[in-house]
Design a protein around this motif. Structure first.
Motif, PDB file in Angstrom:
ATOM      1  N   LEU A   9       0.822  -1.204   0.000  1.00  0.00           N
ATOM      2  CA  LEU A   9       0.000   0.000   0.000  1.00  0.00           C
ATOM      3  C   LEU A   9       0.859   1.259   0.000  1.00  0.00           C
ATOM      4  CD1 LEU A   9      -2.819  -0.929   2.539  1.00  0.00           C
ATOM      5  CD2 LEU A   9      -3.025  -0.690   0.074  1.00  0.00           C
ATOM      6  N   LEU A  10       1.946   1.237   0.731  1.00  0.00           N
ATOM      7  CA  LEU A  10       2.834   2.386   0.783  1.00  0.00           C
ATOM      8  C   LEU A  10       3.468   2.652  -0.586  1.00  0.00           C
ATOM      9  CD1 LEU A  10       3.888   4.446   2.848  1.00  0.00           C
ATOM     10  CD2 LEU A  10       5.830   2.935   3.202  1.00  0.00           C
ATOM     11  N   ILE A  68      -2.296  12.886  -6.530  1.00  0.00           N
ATOM     12  CA  ILE A  68      -1.478  13.164  -5.351  1.00  0.00           C
ATOM     13  C   ILE A  68      -2.297  12.948  -4.078  1.00  0.00           C
ATOM     14  CG2 ILE A  68      -0.332  15.015  -4.059  1.00  0.00           C
ATOM     15  CD1 ILE A  68       0.653  16.084  -6.763  1.00  0.00           C
ATOM     16  N   GLY A  69      -3.516  13.458  -4.065  1.00  0.00           N
ATOM     17  CA  GLY A  69      -4.380  13.274  -2.897  1.00  0.00           C
ATOM     18  C   GLY A  69      -4.667  11.816  -2.620  1.00  0.00           C
ATOM     19  N   VAL A  76      -0.962   7.093   3.882  1.00  0.00           N
ATOM     20  CA  VAL A  76      -1.327   7.314   5.285  1.00  0.00           C
ATOM     21  C   VAL A  76      -2.132   6.127   5.817  1.00  0.00           C
ATOM     22  CG1 VAL A  76      -2.761   8.752   6.807  1.00  0.00           C
ATOM     23  CG2 VAL A  76      -1.179   9.813   5.195  1.00  0.00           C
ATOM     24  N   THR A  77      -3.015   5.584   5.003  1.00  0.00           N
ATOM     25  CA  THR A  77      -3.776   4.402   5.406  1.00  0.00           C
ATOM     26  C   THR A  77      -2.846   3.227   5.670  1.00  0.00           C
ATOM     27  OG1 THR A  77      -5.659   5.140   4.086  1.00  0.00           O
ATOM     28  CG2 THR A  77      -5.621   2.827   4.719  1.00  0.00           C
ATOM     29  N   LEU A  81      -2.597   1.406   9.266  1.00  0.00           N
ATOM     30  CA  LEU A  81      -2.863  -0.022   9.398  1.00  0.00           C
ATOM     31  C   LEU A  81      -1.653  -0.771   9.975  1.00  0.00           C
ATOM     32  CD1 LEU A  81      -4.823  -0.822   6.123  1.00  0.00           C
ATOM     33  CD2 LEU A  81      -5.716  -0.711   8.451  1.00  0.00           C
ATOM     34  N   LYS A  82      -0.466  -0.329   9.635  1.00  0.00           N
ATOM     35  CA  LYS A  82       0.731  -0.984  10.139  1.00  0.00           C
ATOM     36  C   LYS A  82       0.826  -0.862  11.641  1.00  0.00           C
ATOM     37  CE  LYS A  82       5.473  -1.348  10.749  1.00  0.00           C
ATOM     38  NZ  LYS A  82       5.519  -2.560  11.465  1.00  0.00           N
TER      39      LYS A  82
END
Length: 88
Positions: A9-10, A68-69, A76-77, A81-82
């Motif tokens: 995800l990152l 970008i948003g 950030v999600t 979650l991490k």
């Protein structure tokens, strides 16, 4: 998802941010090219009768900001979650 899958995800968020920045730059360059072409014409009617085949710069810039948003939101999600759900 396993505990280490937050990297996916990152990375996806980072790719969206990079694509968004690229779209913003492309939009600015396209807008500059169009305005330079307009300034070289002796009569604006001569330019407006031609059909422009390239994407509109405003759409590229808006799409860049959306990407970008979305990329920041996904990144950030992933971090949230991490440290919350996948921390155990």
């Amino acid at each position: 998802m396993a505990g280490e899958d937050w990297y996916i995800l990152l990375i996806a968020g980072g790719v969206f941010v990079i694509l968004g920045i690229g779209a913003l730059i492309w939009g600015v360059l396209e807008e500059r090219r169009i305005f330079n072409a307009l300034s070289q014409k002796p009569d604006l009617r001569e330019f407006t009768l031609e059909h422009i085949e390239t994407p509109q710069p405003g759409a590229l810039k808006i799409g860049g900001w959306i990407a970008i948003g979305l990329g920041v939101l996904v990144a950030v999600t992933a971090v949230i979650l991490k440290y919350t759900i996948w921390a155990s």
